[in-house]
Design an enzyme around this catalytic site. Structure first.
Site, short mmCIF file in Angstrom:
data_model
loop_
_atom_site.label_atom_id
_atom_site.label_comp_id
_atom_site.label_asym_id
_atom_site.label_seq_id
_atom_site.Cartn_x
_atom_site.Cartn_y
_atom_site.Cartn_z
N ASN A 140 0.41 -0.92 0.14
CA ASN A 140 0.14 -0.18 0.08
C ASN A 140 1.03 1.59 -0.01
OD1 ASN A 140 -2.48 2.09 0.68
ND2 ASN A 140 -0.95 2.54 2.33
N TYR A 156 2.83 10.67 -10.91
CA TYR A 156 1.90 9.53 -10.53
C TYR A 156 1.69 8.76 -10.80
CZ TYR A 156 -1.38 8.01 -6.88
OH TYR A 156 -2.14 7.73 -5.89
N GLY A 162 2.74 4.53 -0.26
CA GLY A 162 2.89 5.48 -1.61
C GLY A 162 3.67 6.83 -1.18
N ILE A 163 3.56 7.17 -2.48
CA ILE A 163 3.45 8.91 -2.45
C ILE A 163 3.12 10.03 -3.70
CG2 ILE A 163 5.30 8.74 -0.74
CD1 ILE A 163 7.51 9.28 -2.98
N LYS A 203 1.48 4.32 -11.07
CA LYS A 203 0.41 3.42 -10.69
C LYS A 203 0.19 2.73 -12.07
CE LYS A 203 -0.01 4.37 -6.24
NZ LYS A 203 -0.13 3.52 -5.54
#
Length: 248
Positions: A132, A196, A134-135, A200
């Site tokens: 899980n 980002y 994340g940044i 992903k």
């Protein structure tokens, strides 16, 4: 050729509509039955060992509480080690029989190896890995003058790869599961979130590939949530400039 195009333009819309009307009800029935099956035959995680990264806040924190309510043993990992204590205490109060906390940076190979080893040394096994951590970072390409974009990929993509690499032998042994938190933005790009989004999208495609590699030995669930109220979304909404890198 023009005649063919005209004929297709006339015939395809009604044919497509008819096919949709025929198969869409069957699709809805299938989805309904699948939904019922998942809720009736959901996995009993009581006593199982679950490792959750990014567990100090946001989605990871809430996932920890849901597993705790179902009696799972937890290994909670976060770079914000000072905030894990409160999560550990609440998880125990909610029903987890045993919880340990490990401060670690998932983007570092040695840290990932360390927290997986800590889980197995303490509990003797590992059943679920929840990637899980994340940044997020917002901004345009022309404004990027530092290494923040690289950091986003290091945490969001490589951070999941490292933990999965070290956990996979133990998950294979227990016939366990990998749950990875991606994002709908991995499918639907948005302006000023390119780095980002790219991270992903990489996560989604890697784990789709890994699923075909390992077959049924380890289950893989790719979660693609939309906008979730969390520390990251709040800060992105405020358009933080001084500190544009936000922990998930």
């Amino acid at each position: 050729m023009d005649l063919v195009h005209k004929v297709l333009n006339i015939l395809l819309p009604p044919i497509s509509t008819i096919l949709l009307l025929c198969f869409f009800p069957l699709y809805l029935v299938f989805k309904f039955l699948y939904y019922i099956k998942r809720h009736i035959f959901s996995e009993n995680v009581s006593g199982k060992v679950v490792l959750i990264t990014g567990a100090a806040s946001g989605i990871g924190e809430q996932i920890s509480y849901e597993y705790a309510k179902r009696g799972a043993c937890l290994v909670l990992v976060d770079i914000k080690e000072d905030r894990l204590g409160a999560v550990v205490e609440k998880a125990r109060n909610l029903g987890s029989p045993d919880v340990i906390a490990v401060g670690a940076d998932v983007s570092k190979v040695e840290d990932s190896e360390r927290f997986v080893r800590a889980a197995v040394d303490h509990f003797g096994r590992l059943d679920h890995l929840v990637n899980n951590a994340g940044i997020g970072v917002s901004g345009q390409l022309k404004d990027m003058k530092n290494l923040l974009p690289r950091r986003v990929m290091d945490v969001n993509f490589w951070g999941t790869i490292y933990s999965t690499h070290f956990a996979l032998p133990h998950l294979t042994k227990s016939k366990g599961k990998i749950i990875v938190i991606a994002s709908t933005l991995g499918w639907y790009p948005a302006p000023k979130l390119g780095f980002y989004v790219a991270s992903k999208a990489a996560v989604i495609n890697f784990y789709e590939s890994l699923r075909s590699e390992i077959g049924g030995d380890v289950g893989i669930t790719i979660v693609t949530p939309g906008l979730i109220k969390s520390e990251m979304s709040d800060n992105l909404a405020k358009k933080v400039i001084d500190n544009p890198i936000i922990c998930a």
